[in-house]
Design a protein around this motif. Sequence first.
Motif, PDB file in Angstrom:
ATOM      1  N   LYS A 257      38.706  59.460  33.942  1.00 46.47           N
ATOM      2  CA  LYS A 257      37.556  60.140  33.336  1.00 46.47           C
ATOM      3  C   LYS A 257      36.759  59.197  32.432  1.00 46.47           C
ATOM      4  CE  LYS A 257      36.785  64.829  31.705  1.00 46.47           C
ATOM      5  NZ  LYS A 257      37.411  66.036  31.139  1.00 46.47           N
ATOM      6  N   ASN A 258      37.486  58.306  31.730  1.00 43.52           N
ATOM      7  CA  ASN A 258      36.799  57.371  30.817  1.00 43.52           C
ATOM      8  C   ASN A 258      36.985  55.927  31.302  1.00 43.52           C
ATOM      9  OD1 ASN A 258      39.510  57.332  30.307  1.00 43.52           O
ATOM     10  ND2 ASN A 258      39.303  57.095  28.096  1.00 43.52           N
ATOM     11  N   SER A 259      36.883  55.710  32.608  1.00 40.37           N
ATOM     12  CA  SER A 259      37.077  54.367  33.165  1.00 40.37           C
ATOM     13  C   SER A 259      35.969  53.418  32.693  1.00 40.37           C
ATOM     14  CB  SER A 259      37.078  54.421  34.691  1.00 40.37           C
ATOM     15  OG  SER A 259      35.792  54.752  35.151  1.00 40.37           O
ATOM     16  N   ILE A 260      36.226  52.123  32.773  1.00 43.03           N
ATOM     17  CA  ILE A 260      35.279  51.120  32.266  1.00 43.03           C
ATOM     18  C   ILE A 260      33.957  51.179  33.037  1.00 43.03           C
ATOM     19  CG2 ILE A 260      34.878  48.616  32.107  1.00 43.03           C
ATOM     20  CD1 ILE A 260      37.670  48.317  31.113  1.00 43.03           C
ATOM     21  N   ILE A 261      34.044  51.377  34.359  1.00 44.26           N
ATOM     22  CA  ILE A 261      32.820  51.465  35.176  1.00 44.26           C
ATOM     23  C   ILE A 261      31.947  52.628  34.690  1.00 44.26           C
ATOM     24  CG2 ILE A 261      31.912  51.807  37.526  1.00 44.26           C
ATOM     25  CD1 ILE A 261      33.358  49.170  37.378  1.00 44.26           C
ATOM     26  N   LYS A 262      32.594  53.798  34.440  1.00 48.06           N
ATOM     27  CA  LYS A 262      31.847  54.975  33.978  1.00 48.06           C
ATOM     28  C   LYS A 262      31.259  54.742  32.574  1.00 48.06           C
ATOM     29  CE  LYS A 262      34.404  58.217  36.842  1.00 48.06           C
ATOM     30  NZ  LYS A 262      35.521  59.142  36.906  1.00 48.06           N
ATOM     31  N   GLN A 263      32.011  53.999  31.749  1.00 50.63           N
ATOM     32  CA  GLN A 263      31.507  53.688  30.400  1.00 50.63           C
ATOM     33  C   GLN A 263      30.246  52.828  30.476  1.00 50.63           C
ATOM     34  OE1 GLN A 263      34.503  52.241  27.617  1.00 50.63           O
ATOM     35  NE2 GLN A 263      36.048  53.504  28.609  1.00 50.63           N
ATOM     36  N   TYR A 264      30.265  51.827  31.395  1.00 49.94           N
ATOM     37  CA  TYR A 264      29.084  50.973  31.545  1.00 49.94           C
ATOM     38  C   TYR A 264      27.907  51.733  32.150  1.00 49.94           C
ATOM     39  CZ  TYR A 264      31.060  46.581  30.014  1.00 49.94           C
ATOM     40  OH  TYR A 264      31.569  45.570  29.233  1.00 49.94           O
ATOM     41  N   GLU A 265      28.209  52.663  33.070  1.00 43.19           N
ATOM     42  CA  GLU A 265      27.137  53.499  33.638  1.00 43.19           C
ATOM     43  C   GLU A 265      26.428  54.282  32.541  1.00 43.19           C
ATOM     44  OE1 GLU A 265      28.896  55.966  36.626  1.00 43.19           O
ATOM     45  OE2 GLU A 265      28.945  54.381  38.139  1.00 43.19           O
ATOM     46  N   LYS A 266      27.226  54.790  31.596  1.00 46.32           N
ATOM     47  CA  LYS A 266      26.646  55.574  30.494  1.00 46.32           C
ATOM     48  C   LYS A 266      25.865  54.650  29.550  1.00 46.32           C
ATOM     49  CE  LYS A 266      27.681  59.477  27.637  1.00 46.32           C
ATOM     50  NZ  LYS A 266      28.623  60.523  27.256  1.00 46.32           N
ATOM     51  N   LEU A 267      26.395  53.451  29.310  1.00 43.17           N
ATOM     52  CA  LEU A 267      25.690  52.509  28.419  1.00 43.17           C
ATOM     53  C   LEU A 267      24.337  52.079  28.983  1.00 43.17           C
ATOM     54  CD1 LEU A 267      28.611  50.192  27.248  1.00 43.17           C
ATOM     55  CD2 LEU A 267      27.184  51.598  25.770  1.00 43.17           C
ATOM     56  N   PHE A 268      24.292  51.879  30.311  1.00 40.45           N
ATOM     57  CA  PHE A 268      23.051  51.411  30.938  1.00 40.45           C
ATOM     58  C   PHE A 268      22.121  52.543  31.363  1.00 40.45           C
ATOM     59  CE2 PHE A 268      25.740  47.564  32.099  1.00 40.45           C
ATOM     60  CZ  PHE A 268      25.205  46.788  31.070  1.00 40.45           C
ATOM     61  N   ALA A 269      22.552  53.793  31.147  1.00 36.65           N
ATOM     62  CA  ALA A 269      21.733  54.933  31.579  1.00 36.65           C
ATOM     63  C   ALA A 269      20.451  55.038  30.738  1.00 36.65           C
ATOM     64  CB  ALA A 269      22.532  56.217  31.429  1.00 36.65           C
TER      65      ALA A 269
END
Length: 269
Positions: A257-269
């Motif tokens: 749920k809080n994987s690094i890829i998903k974290q970066y997706e949220k940062l770059f959104a």
Amino acid sequence: SFLYQYIIGQDETKKSMAVAVYNHYKRLLQTKNDDNEVEIEKSNIVLVGETGTGKTLVARTIAKMLNVPFSIVDATVLTQAGYVGEDVESILSRLLQAADYDVTKAERGIVFIDEIDKIARKGDNPSITRDVSGEGVQQALLKLLEGAVVNVAPKGGRKHPEQKFIEVNTKDILFIAGGAFSGIDKIISKRLNMQAVGYSASLSEDKIDEDNLLQYIIPSDLKSFGLIPEIIGRLPVLSHMNPLDASTLRLILTEPKNSIIKQYEKLFA
């Protein structure tokens, strides 16, 4: 299923942790008025696994789901009472801080003692000189793990006579100990090889998975490593973490749920 959202693999550990925590809270909800009621004993857990396999993550995820006070304590700073370093009671002062100094709330909490292997006895034979950061700490932890009323300094740190203490009963606190136990695989392989006697013994035995020797761990291996028998007896549930292979590491990057890829997706959104 909540654990599966955050943790990839480690099915054995997830099962044993979930069952131990469930039994612990079932024990807390048990009514005390019936004389013939069977008392459920506390089942503390010890997790053995290499660095980075997710021991702390499992404990933190369970605490998040249960919404109970949870504290992570490092065993490396602990020393025997009267020596420089933190006393064993400072474990509970961290838990009290996590519970906003609500004692009844803290008495139902979870404590994760990290790096438990660092307080192992240095030599296999009992030493003449005092082992203040090893065996001495293990002996001080015994009463805490078993369940006793402990005087805790509210702010932590050293005890002094004028200080006000808070009494905390550790009977209903679940303790989870975790450690890398580096070198324990040599102890396990030595034990497994010793058991094969005769020509047919090694053929009839199941093939030993040499890449993951931790799955064959038993309490006597912890004793050989340097934990005293009394502390092993107070940590009855023994579980291991599997080493991570390339496919698991790939899943860890993408699936939780809080994987690094998903974290970066949220940062770059």
